[in-house]
Design a protein around this motif. Structure first.
Motif, PDB file in Angstrom:
ATOM      1  N   LYS A 250       0.767  -1.299  -0.045  1.00  0.00           N
ATOM      2  CA  LYS A 250      -0.024   0.127   0.019  1.00  0.00           C
ATOM      3  C   LYS A 250       0.950   1.354  -0.123  1.00  0.00           C
ATOM      4  O   LYS A 250       0.675   1.959  -0.801  1.00  0.00           O
ATOM      5  CB  LYS A 250      -0.963  -0.123   1.439  1.00  0.00           C
ATOM      6  N   LYS A 251       1.979   1.317   0.775  1.00  0.00           N
ATOM      7  CA  LYS A 251       2.710   2.412   0.863  1.00  0.00           C
ATOM      8  C   LYS A 251       3.542   2.665  -0.493  1.00  0.00           C
ATOM      9  O   LYS A 251       3.704   3.700  -0.892  1.00  0.00           O
ATOM     10  CB  LYS A 251       3.797   2.224   1.962  1.00  0.00           C
ATOM     11  N   LYS A 252       3.957   1.583  -1.120  1.00  0.00           N
ATOM     12  CA  LYS A 252       4.699   1.600  -2.359  1.00  0.00           C
ATOM     13  C   LYS A 252       3.725   2.263  -3.328  1.00  0.00           C
ATOM     14  O   LYS A 252       4.166   3.138  -4.212  1.00  0.00           O
ATOM     15  CB  LYS A 252       4.888   0.112  -2.862  1.00  0.00           C
ATOM     16  N   ALA A 253       2.397   1.825  -3.278  1.00  0.00           N
ATOM     17  CA  ALA A 253       1.677   2.281  -4.442  1.00  0.00           C
ATOM     18  C   ALA A 253       1.261   3.865  -4.315  1.00  0.00           C
ATOM     19  O   ALA A 253       1.263   4.535  -5.048  1.00  0.00           O
ATOM     20  CB  ALA A 253       0.014   1.677  -4.292  1.00  0.00           C
ATOM     21  N   GLU A 254       1.184   4.242  -2.929  1.00  0.00           N
ATOM     22  CA  GLU A 254       0.963   5.448  -2.317  1.00  0.00           C
ATOM     23  C   GLU A 254       2.148   6.279  -3.031  1.00  0.00           C
ATOM     24  O   GLU A 254       2.099   7.641  -3.479  1.00  0.00           O
ATOM     25  CB  GLU A 254       0.849   5.753  -1.074  1.00  0.00           C
ATOM     26  N   ALA A 255       3.440   5.687  -2.718  1.00  0.00           N
ATOM     27  CA  ALA A 255       4.659   6.442  -3.232  1.00  0.00           C
ATOM     28  C   ALA A 255       4.796   6.729  -4.550  1.00  0.00           C
ATOM     29  O   ALA A 255       5.015   7.827  -5.149  1.00  0.00           O
ATOM     30  CB  ALA A 255       5.765   5.888  -2.713  1.00  0.00           C
ATOM     31  N   ASP A 256       4.346   5.731  -5.409  1.00  0.00           N
ATOM     32  CA  ASP A 256       4.259   5.733  -6.952  1.00  0.00           C
ATOM     33  C   ASP A 256       3.205   6.870  -7.271  1.00  0.00           C
ATOM     34  O   ASP A 256       3.598   7.461  -8.391  1.00  0.00           O
ATOM     35  CB  ASP A 256       3.946   4.437  -7.361  1.00  0.00           C
ATOM     36  N   ALA A 257       2.179   6.672  -6.673  1.00  0.00           N
ATOM     37  CA  ALA A 257       1.340   7.901  -6.958  1.00  0.00           C
ATOM     38  C   ALA A 257       1.761   9.362  -6.641  1.00  0.00           C
ATOM     39  O   ALA A 257       1.544  10.347  -7.601  1.00  0.00           O
ATOM     40  CB  ALA A 257       0.017   7.982  -6.062  1.00  0.00           C
ATOM     41  N   GLU A 258       2.583   9.424  -5.888  1.00  0.00           N
ATOM     42  CA  GLU A 258       3.252  11.010  -5.521  1.00  0.00           C
ATOM     43  C   GLU A 258       4.174  11.054  -6.382  1.00  0.00           C
ATOM     44  O   GLU A 258       4.547  12.344  -7.086  1.00  0.00           O
ATOM     45  CB  GLU A 258       3.724  10.794  -4.044  1.00  0.00           C
ATOM     46  N   LYS A 259       4.847  10.225  -6.727  1.00  0.00           N
ATOM     47  CA  LYS A 259       5.856  10.300  -7.720  1.00  0.00           C
ATOM     48  C   LYS A 259       5.380  10.496  -9.221  1.00  0.00           C
ATOM     49  O   LYS A 259       5.852  11.597 -10.078  1.00  0.00           O
ATOM     50  CB  LYS A 259       6.726   9.017  -8.141  1.00  0.00           C
ATOM     51  N   ALA A 260       4.265  10.226  -9.617  1.00  0.00           N
ATOM     52  CA  ALA A 260       3.646  10.396 -10.824  1.00  0.00           C
ATOM     53  C   ALA A 260       3.079  11.861 -10.891  1.00  0.00           C
ATOM     54  O   ALA A 260       3.282  12.367 -11.705  1.00  0.00           O
ATOM     55  CB  ALA A 260       2.256   9.474 -10.889  1.00  0.00           C
ATOM     56  N   GLU A 261       2.462  12.342  -9.490  1.00  0.00           N
ATOM     57  CA  GLU A 261       2.413  13.774  -9.741  1.00  0.00           C
ATOM     58  C   GLU A 261       3.516  14.466  -9.824  1.00  0.00           C
ATOM     59  O   GLU A 261       3.281  15.546 -10.197  1.00  0.00           O
ATOM     60  CB  GLU A 261       1.444  14.014  -8.111  1.00  0.00           C
ATOM     61  N   TYR A 278       7.935  14.455  -4.734  1.00  0.00           N
ATOM     62  CA  TYR A 278       8.877  13.485  -4.781  1.00  0.00           C
ATOM     63  C   TYR A 278       9.490  13.201  -3.274  1.00  0.00           C
ATOM     64  O   TYR A 278       9.991  12.190  -2.793  1.00  0.00           O
ATOM     65  CB  TYR A 278      10.385  14.003  -5.316  1.00  0.00           C
ATOM     66  N   ASN A 279       9.673  14.149  -2.471  1.00  0.00           N
ATOM     67  CA  ASN A 279       9.949  13.983  -1.088  1.00  0.00           C
ATOM     68  C   ASN A 279       9.021  13.188  -0.130  1.00  0.00           C
ATOM     69  O   ASN A 279       9.107  12.272   0.598  1.00  0.00           O
ATOM     70  CB  ASN A 279      10.039  15.517  -0.107  1.00  0.00           C
ATOM     71  N   LEU A 291      14.513   9.650  -5.060  1.00  0.00           N
ATOM     72  CA  LEU A 291      15.796  10.481  -4.568  1.00  0.00           C
ATOM     73  C   LEU A 291      16.421  11.147  -5.915  1.00  0.00           C
ATOM     74  O   LEU A 291      16.581  12.433  -5.901  1.00  0.00           O
ATOM     75  CB  LEU A 291      16.653  10.112  -3.717  1.00  0.00           C
ATOM     76  N   ASN A 292      16.520  10.283  -7.029  1.00  0.00           N
ATOM     77  CA  ASN A 292      17.016  10.867  -8.302  1.00  0.00           C
ATOM     78  C   ASN A 292      16.131  11.908  -8.846  1.00  0.00           C
ATOM     79  O   ASN A 292      16.500  12.782  -9.284  1.00  0.00           O
ATOM     80  CB  ASN A 292      17.342   9.491  -9.146  1.00  0.00           C
ATOM     81  N   ASN A 293      14.611  11.402  -8.802  1.00  0.00           N
ATOM     82  CA  ASN A 293      13.988  12.122  -9.399  1.00  0.00           C
ATOM     83  C   ASN A 293      14.101  13.576  -8.666  1.00  0.00           C
ATOM     84  O   ASN A 293      13.749  14.886  -9.135  1.00  0.00           O
ATOM     85  CB  ASN A 293      12.503  11.742  -9.276  1.00  0.00           C
ATOM     86  N   LEU A 294      14.049  13.611  -7.315  1.00  0.00           N
ATOM     87  CA  LEU A 294      14.317  14.967  -6.693  1.00  0.00           C
ATOM     88  C   LEU A 294      15.322  15.820  -6.991  1.00  0.00           C
ATOM     89  O   LEU A 294      15.335  16.755  -7.223  1.00  0.00           O
ATOM     90  CB  LEU A 294      14.261  14.385  -5.116  1.00  0.00           C
TER      91      LEU A 294
END
Length: 577
Positions: A250-261, A278-279, A291-294
């Motif tokens: 679930k956390k991974k899915a939420e993180a990927d959603a934040e990355k997509a945004e 990204y943070n 972190l690389n995206n950030l």
């Protein structure tokens, strides 16, 4: 521009696509030879080419070299497995595929290869007259298999190991593998005991490996439950671990959603918003990609120091998390780019090299070459000083007059570095090289002097003298002709013509141990002489000269004709009284 190794690699890939395997092997070999650092991808590609032409021994050698260079690169192990399979070493091939799956359990190529090897092993067993599954088919295809294993305190913890679960699934597909797996993994014996309803105790170092710290063991069963474990009754599996796995997912899915945004905001150049997303992604799930995206967003925003710090954190965290070296290489590469933009070329070069050590890519290599070229040019420009150049020239002149030729070369070299556009430095150093009998170096310096100042007649004459001393008479004459064209005021006419006459004489003089007849025969076959004598215009002029020698003087006013007639005179074709 792509490096020489990259060009050969591209050629090899093209040949491989066309199934021209010998040509592909030759191209990859050249790429390996010119590559500045050992490159695992080149050995992998050549291994694949050898395997395609069924040269499995060389394929295996290259695969092992690939693994030696990059022990964590999955494809090296699949190359090795394919080569061993081709040699008929099914057990070795299976081990190699297992190693690949340890590095990447989801690798499709390794899974497919392992399945193929397992089928080959089963077929061999069948051909030898043995029952392929040794009577284990029914046991491992029991519809209650997973429930039984989950309900037994001796096997329930095994199901927390994804690699072991995959192993059981392969045995379900091919039960003949069970006997082989029992040797390498004693847990299989415990599984079979549970399925058969047999109570056995395995030693601590054998079937029951220590559980991971974050995998809770179920409470020890009560005596009644232990007795029940050998009957048809099974315990309900513990729920803690699946819940933890679901929470992580679930956390991974939420993180990927934040990355997509974050990606959306990045593309819209809203870098502050992208950084915020990204943070959040990193806080939810420690994936170095975030972190690389950030860092990329910070770079585009202009926060170069922040970008560097984020990349350094990505590298540190990546090492701890055993992140793919390609991702870590991106962090090193971005630090190099940030330092380049900050103007710190030395640090930029350092980090580009570190990126290439992790993973060699054409993009980073191109950027490295560009920064190295820029640094070299800046070093040259920062060293330029006309006053110090004049001091070096005067020092060189003094050393030249004192017959200290090596010292003069050193002083003139310093002058060239201090004033690279001054043709005199190259010309003076050429004169010193001539004294040291280093004629090829003298010619190169004269060429540089002429490049800097095409009207510098002294450089032409020094170059012609060097050619004359090397007995390169044709080149000497060509250089003098070029000097004559530049000498519009005829200030050097006498010197040029004197050297030209010596060069013409030297070109056609007798050479030991030639006789006079042999010399004339050689001259008559000279390509330039033959071309002049076959020229219809020159044939007409020579015919007129035979009837009226005075007419030759009129033709000599034409520079081209004069040059050809002088050549014929020097060769002895035309004799003057």
């Amino acid at each position: 521009m792509a490096s020489e190794a990259d060009q050969f690699k591209a050629q090899g890939n093209d040949f491989f696509a066309k199934k021209q395997y010998d040509e592909a092997i030759a191209a990859f070999t050249k790429a390996i030879e010119v590559s500045p650092l050992p490159n695992h991808i080149l050995y992998s590609n050549r291994s694949g080419s050898y395997a395609s032409k069924r040269d499995f021994q060389n394929a295996l050698t290259d695969a092992e070299e690939c693994i030696k260079i990059s022990p964590t690169w999955v494809k090296g192990y699949t190359r090795k497995a394919a080569a061993l399979h081709g040699q008929g070493d099914l057990v070795g091939a299976r081990d190699a595929y297992e190693e690949a799956l340890k590095l990447d359990p989801s690798n499709a190529q390794a899974k497919s290869g392992l399945k193929s090897v397992d089928e080959a092993i089963a077929n061999e067993a069948a051909q030898d007259g043995a029952s392929p599954d040794m009577g284990l088919g029914g046991m491992f295809n029991d519809q209650n298999l997973w429930a039984k294993l989950a309900g037994s305190p001796k096997t329930s913890a095994y199901l927390a190991d994804p690699a072991f679960v995959e192993k059981l699934k392969r045995i379900q597909q091919n039960p003949a593998l069970a006997s082989q797996e029992m040797i390498s993994d004693p847990r299989i014996m415990q599984v079979m005991a549970v399925l058969l309803g047999i109570d056995i105790t395995m030693p601590n170092g054998g079937a029951n490996p220590p559980e991971p710290k974050d995998s809770p063991m179920p409470d020890a069963p009560k005596p009644a439950e232990t007795a029940a474990s050998s009957s048809s009754k099974v315990e309900e599996p513990t729920e803690e671990e699946p819940e933890e796995e679901d929470d992580d997912a679930k956390k991974k899915a939420e993180a990927d959603a934040e990355k997509a945004e974050g990606n959306k905001e990045y593309k819209a150049r809203n870098f502050d918003a992208a950084i915020e997303h990204y943070n959040k992604a990193w806080e939810l799930c420690q994936d170095v990609t975030y972190l690389n995206n950030l860092a990329a967003a910070e770079f585009e925003k202009g926060d170069l120091e922040g970008c560097i710090k984020t990349c350094e954190k990505a590298i540190e965290e990546g090492r701890a998390l055993r992140t793919d070296y390609k991702i870590i290489a991106k962090s090193f590469g971005r630090i190099g780019t940030a330092y380049h933009k900050l103007g710190d070329l030395d640090r930029s070069i350092e980090y580009y090299h570190r990126a290439l050590t992790e993973h060699r890519t054409p993009d980073v290599l191109t950027r490295l070459r560009a920064v190295e070229k820029e640094k070299k040019q800046k070093d040259i420009e920062s060293y330029i000083d006309p006053e110090k150049a004049e001091e070096a020239r005067e020092e060189g002149n003094a050393l030249f007059k004192a017959a200290d030729w090596p010292g003069a070369v050193k002083a003139y070299t310093e002058m060239i570095k201090r004033a690279p556009s001054d043709a005199r430095g190259y010309s003076n150093r050429a004169a010193a090289y001539v004294k040291l009998l280093s004629f090829p170096e003298a010619v190169k310096d004269c060429d540089m002097a002429i490049e800097k100042d095409p009207n510098f007649i002294r450089a032409y004459i020094r170059k012609a003298n060097a050619y004359f001393t090397m007995h390169e008479y044709s080149k000497c004459i060509d250089t003098l002709n070029a000097a004559s064209e530049k000498d519009a005021k005829h200030e050097h006419y006498s010197e040029i013509e004197s050297l030209r006459a010596k060069a013409l004489g030297g070109r056609f003089q007798a050479q030991e141990p030639e006789t006079e007849e042999q010399t004339m025969e050689r001259i008559s076959k000279d390509p330039e002489i033959v071309a002049i004598l076959q020229d219809p215009v020159m044939q007409s002029i020579l015919a007129q000269a035979r009837e009226n020698p005075a007419a030759l003087n009129d033709h000599m006013k034409n520079p081209e004709v004069r040059k050809k007639i002088q050549l014929l005179v020097a060769a002895g074709i035309i004799r003057t009284r």
